[in-house]
Each structure stands twice: as C-alpha cells, then as structure tokens.
Scaffold this active site. Structure first.
Site, PDB file in Angstrom:
ATOM      1  N   CYS A  54      26.673  26.534  12.520  1.00 21.04           N
ATOM      2  CA  CYS A  54      27.052  27.903  12.894  1.00 21.04           C
ATOM      3  C   CYS A  54      27.402  27.988  14.384  1.00 21.04           C
ATOM      4  CB  CYS A  54      25.952  28.873  12.472  1.00 21.04           C
ATOM      5  SG  CYS A  54      26.564  30.538  12.235  1.00 21.04           S
ATOM      6  N   HIS A  70      24.010  27.632   7.478  1.00 21.00           N
ATOM      7  CA  HIS A  70      22.748  27.132   8.034  1.00 21.00           C
ATOM      8  C   HIS A  70      22.012  26.231   7.038  1.00 21.00           C
ATOM      9  CE1 HIS A  70      22.401  29.808  11.609  1.00 21.00           C
ATOM     10  NE2 HIS A  70      23.222  30.565  10.908  1.00 21.00           N
ATOM     11  N   GLU A 112      19.630  24.359   7.563  1.00 17.66           N
ATOM     12  CA  GLU A 112      18.194  24.333   7.901  1.00 17.66           C
ATOM     13  C   GLU A 112      17.441  25.513   7.295  1.00 17.66           C
ATOM     14  OE1 GLU A 112      20.675  24.973   9.858  1.00 17.66           O
ATOM     15  OE2 GLU A 112      20.241  26.758  11.035  1.00 17.66           O
TER      16      GLU A 112
HETATM   17  N1  GLN Z   1      28.126  34.737  15.410  1.00 15.42           N
HETATM   18  C1  GLN Z   1      27.387  33.780  16.202  1.00 15.42           C
HETATM   19  C2  GLN Z   1      28.234  33.281  17.375  1.00 15.42           C
HETATM   20  O1  GLN Z   1      29.377  33.565  17.435  1.00 15.42           O
HETATM   21  C3  GLN Z   1      26.942  32.606  15.362  1.00 15.42           C
HETATM   22  C4  GLN Z   1      25.967  33.068  14.310  1.00 15.42           C
HETATM   23  C5  GLN Z   1      24.976  32.054  13.872  1.00 15.42           C
HETATM   24  O2  GLN Z   1      24.806  30.984  14.476  1.00 15.42           O
HETATM   25  N2  GLN Z   1      24.265  32.386  12.827  1.00 15.42           N
HETATM   26  O3  GLN Z   1      27.729  32.603  18.212  1.00 15.42           O
END
Ligand code: GLN
Length: 205
Positions: A87, A184, A186
């Site tokens: 992410c 994610h 994890e």
């Molecule tokens: N929207 C977040 C960002 O742009 C990332 C979201 C996440 O890691 N769950 O950094």
C-alpha cells in the site's frame, strides 16, 4: 548472526503486523533469521530484505528523507536487496504518484518501480473493501486482498511484471526483487506473500 536479516521500516503505519507476518513466515518455512523494526540508515545498511508497510506515504517518505533512510534504501535497492512494499510502501517504491482527488503533489519517492500510481484510487477509508484476487505468476492462485485507501497502478513499464488486477486496475507488481501490493497481506492470516518474499531474500543471500 546466522540466517537472514529482515527489517520493517518503522516510521509510521502497520509495522507490528508485518513483523509478525514475517516472523511466522520464517518459522513456517523453518528459516533461520531475525526480523526487527528499522528506522536509521545504519540499521538499514545491515539488512538482507526490507518491508515498507502501509500507512501514509507522505509521512513515511518525508520522515525517512529527513533522517537519511530514503537515500540508504535507494542504495540497498541498487545493490539488489529485495523489498516488499504494501500500500503506502508500494507508493513509496514508485517513480511517480498522484492523488485521485488532489492530483500531483510533491512527495518523496524511492523512484524505483517503473509505475505510475494513483493514490486513493478506490476512494476513502469508508470505501475500504476485501476482494478475492490471484497472483498466479508467483504461485499464489488465490489470496484475500484487504484494500484500505488503496492505490492502483495506472501505468507499468516493460520491466514491470503485473501480478494481479481488480476491476481492471493493477494491484500488485514485481520488478526485479521489488514487490508492491495495493492491498495489505499483513492483515490476513494467509502468509503466502510474506513467504514468497522471505524466500526471495533467502535466495538473494
Ligand atoms: N492512501 C495512503 C497513501 O496514499 C495509503 C493507504 C494505506 O497504506 N493503507 O499513502
């Protein structure tokens, strides 16, 4: 030290979950090694593999730039160290990122994955969702993806392997030893992606 040394970048985000997923993956595979939180360039320089967790990419990037970690991670990537970015971690690994609503903004990036990212591509926190996905190319035919303010990959260069898509949007990529996921891994009990990653680290070692 015997075995592999994996670090989880501990600036902000879901650090503990990644530490325990890596620990369990190593134990399940009977692999020797340590996994620990890393913050400083010195700690990063000793690593065989790094996980950059989900969280807020602007915060993780800005703080890591200030203390010199961004530079050290770039050097380690150039020397072939495997990295798993989930992410926000995938956003940080990219060459270019813009937000779906805010658009282009200055944010420090590691400038490695030859991809363009759209941040928050699936909407806000309330639009979080789970989806059954598949990463056949790395031997994971079924995986439950947890998407939280998730980015998508809107453009991927020739050296990038697309590993998975949701609704035509790219949500997992691999380039060399670097893996990025919009979701994610994890936050699920399935250790398949963390196991794939520790194997990659072991092989490189
Ligand atoms: N929207 C977040 C960002 O742009 C990332 C979201 C996440 O890691 N769950 O950094």
């Amino acid at each position: 030290m015997t075995g592999i040394n994996i670090g989880v970048l501990a600036v902000q985000g879901d650090v503990a979950e990644n530490i325990s997923a890596i620990r369990m993956a190593m134990d399940d595979l009977g692999m020797e090694g340590v996994v620990s939180q890393v913050k400083t360039p010195e700690q990063i320089s000793d690593l065989d593999g790094l996980v950059i967790p989900g969280g807020e990419s602007t915060v993780i990037g800005t703080l890591s730039l200030i203390n010199g970690s961004m530079k050290k991670i770039k050097e380690k990537i150039a020397s072939g160290m495997p990295v798993l970015g989930t992410c926000a971690g995938m956003i940080l690994l990219s060459k270019k990122a813009k937000d779906r609503v805010v658009g282009e903004m200055e944010q420090p990036l590691l400038d490695y994955l030859d991809i363009k990212i759209e941040r928050n591509a699936f909407g806000r926190q309330k639009d979080s969702f789970e989806a059954e996905i598949s990463l056949e190319k790395i031997g994971i035919p079924k995986f439950r993806g947890v998407f939280i303010r998730a980015p998508s990959v809107v453009d991927a260069g020739k050296t990038v392997e697309v590993l998975s898509k949701v609704d035509e949007k790219i949500v997992a990529v691999k380039q060399g030893n670097i893996i990025g996921t919009s979701f994610h891994p994890e936050l699920t009990e399935d250790l398949a992606i963390h196991k794939y990653f520790v194997n990659l680290v072991q092989k490189k070692n």
